[in-house]
Design an enzyme around this catalytic site. Structure first.
Site: not given
Ligand SMILES: [Mn+2]
Length: 311
Positions: A102, A133, A135, A137, A150, A237, A239, A282
């Site tokens: 990312h 995402d 996360h 980030d 990332h 992303d 994930d 990712e």
């Molecule tokens: Mn990310």
């Protein structure tokens, strides 16, 4: 202008220096092998594959400062990507960037922002960002538990982070926090939580999605990022999707979007006909089962770019 009307320029960004686990550098290849070109063709989305940005392999470099690992390589690669994205936009085309980890968002979004800054009235320009995402980030070298870049791209794009990364395209923030909506959050570090709460970012966690339903959340997020907006970018992303459906990623975390939810979100995004660029990050084929995560990524990309079930 939607992806269907403008020609899509595929840009591979095989960078994995920002991630803690290797292999995400093979993401662009895995996505191509999963049939991206054919899927775009079937959806009648004109596209051209411009190949990959050149990146040195990690074995030939030292990670350097442990709080910002591989900073120099990431800066060089993201500067190249920034130039490619802004020249693609200047040519009236739609950048579709395939990661890579990312950290590549620093290059993509700096390129978008640099392009619009030249003709725009505000700095940072009126770029809306949908960030899907697990996360946030939003770490910086002083808060990151890992030193992996990332986990820092959104902080850099908001003007906080290593100076060399904040300076890609032009020095300073590339995007305004009130034009950012994050969707699908479920694993935040304590400093990231504080940063979100102290900012104007619209942050939607999985709990929000469970309680309110995804369509309600996406509708509200779209209304926020599209207000007085010159360019909508989607940073996806993989994930954000539950690992049951997309296991091939380095920081998989249970409790994510279902396959259908992710598609519905992209269909809603496509219906606005406001998306001007997209990045998929990712996807790590080394951690995958067969190539199924890249196949999911291809479906997500075509939905976001305007393939609907009946039309
Ligand atoms: Mn990310």
């Amino acid at each position: 202008m939607s992806a269907k009307e403008s020609s899509v320029e595929v840009i591979g960004m095989p960078l994995d220096h920002g991630a803690g686990r290797r292999g995400v550098s093979m993401g662009p290849t895995a996505i191509r092998i999963a049939g991206l070109e054919a899927a775009l063709k079937r959806a009648e989305i004109p596209s051209h594959d411009g190949g990959d940005i050149e990146i040195p392999i990690p074995e030939t470099r030292e990670p350097g400062d442990p709080s910002q690992r591989y900073l120099e390589v990431i800066e060089t690669a993201c500067s190249r990507l920034c130039d490619r994205v802004s020249s693609t936009l200047a040519a009236g085309r739609f950048p579709l960037v395939l990661g890579g980890d990312h950290s590549i968002a620093i290059g993509t979004i700096s390129g978008i922002s640099a392009h619009h800054r030249e003709k725009g009235s505000t700095t940072p320009p009126k770029v809306g960002l949908l960030w899907f995402d697990a996360h946030a980030d939003l770490n910086t070298p002083d808060t990151s538990p890992t030193g992996n870049i990332h986990g820092m791209p959104l902080a850099c794009l908001l003007g906080k982070g290593p100076e060399s990364l904040v300076g890609i395209g032009y020095q300073g923030a590339k995007i305004a926090p009130h034009r950012v909506a994050q969707i699908g959050l479920r694993e935040l570090d304590p400093d990231e939580k504080r940063r979100i709460l102290a900012s104007d970012i619209s942050a939607y966690t999985m709990e929000d999605i469970d309680r309110r339903g995804l369509s309600d959340v996406v509708e509200e997020a779209l209304a926020t990022v599209l207000e007085d907006c010159d360019h909508l970018h989607v940073s996806f992303d993989i994930d954000v999707i539950d690992p049951r459906f997309a296991p091939g990623t380095g920081t998989a975390r249970p409790g994510g979007l279902t396959y259908r939810e992710a598609h519905m979100a992209m269909e809603m995004v496509a219906k606005t006909e406001e998306v001007r660029s997209f990045e998929m990050v990712e996807v790590n084929p080394i951690l995958d089962e067969g190539n199924r995560t890249a196949e999911v990524a291809v479906g997500i990309i075509t939905s976001a770019l305007g393939k609907s079930i009946l039309s």
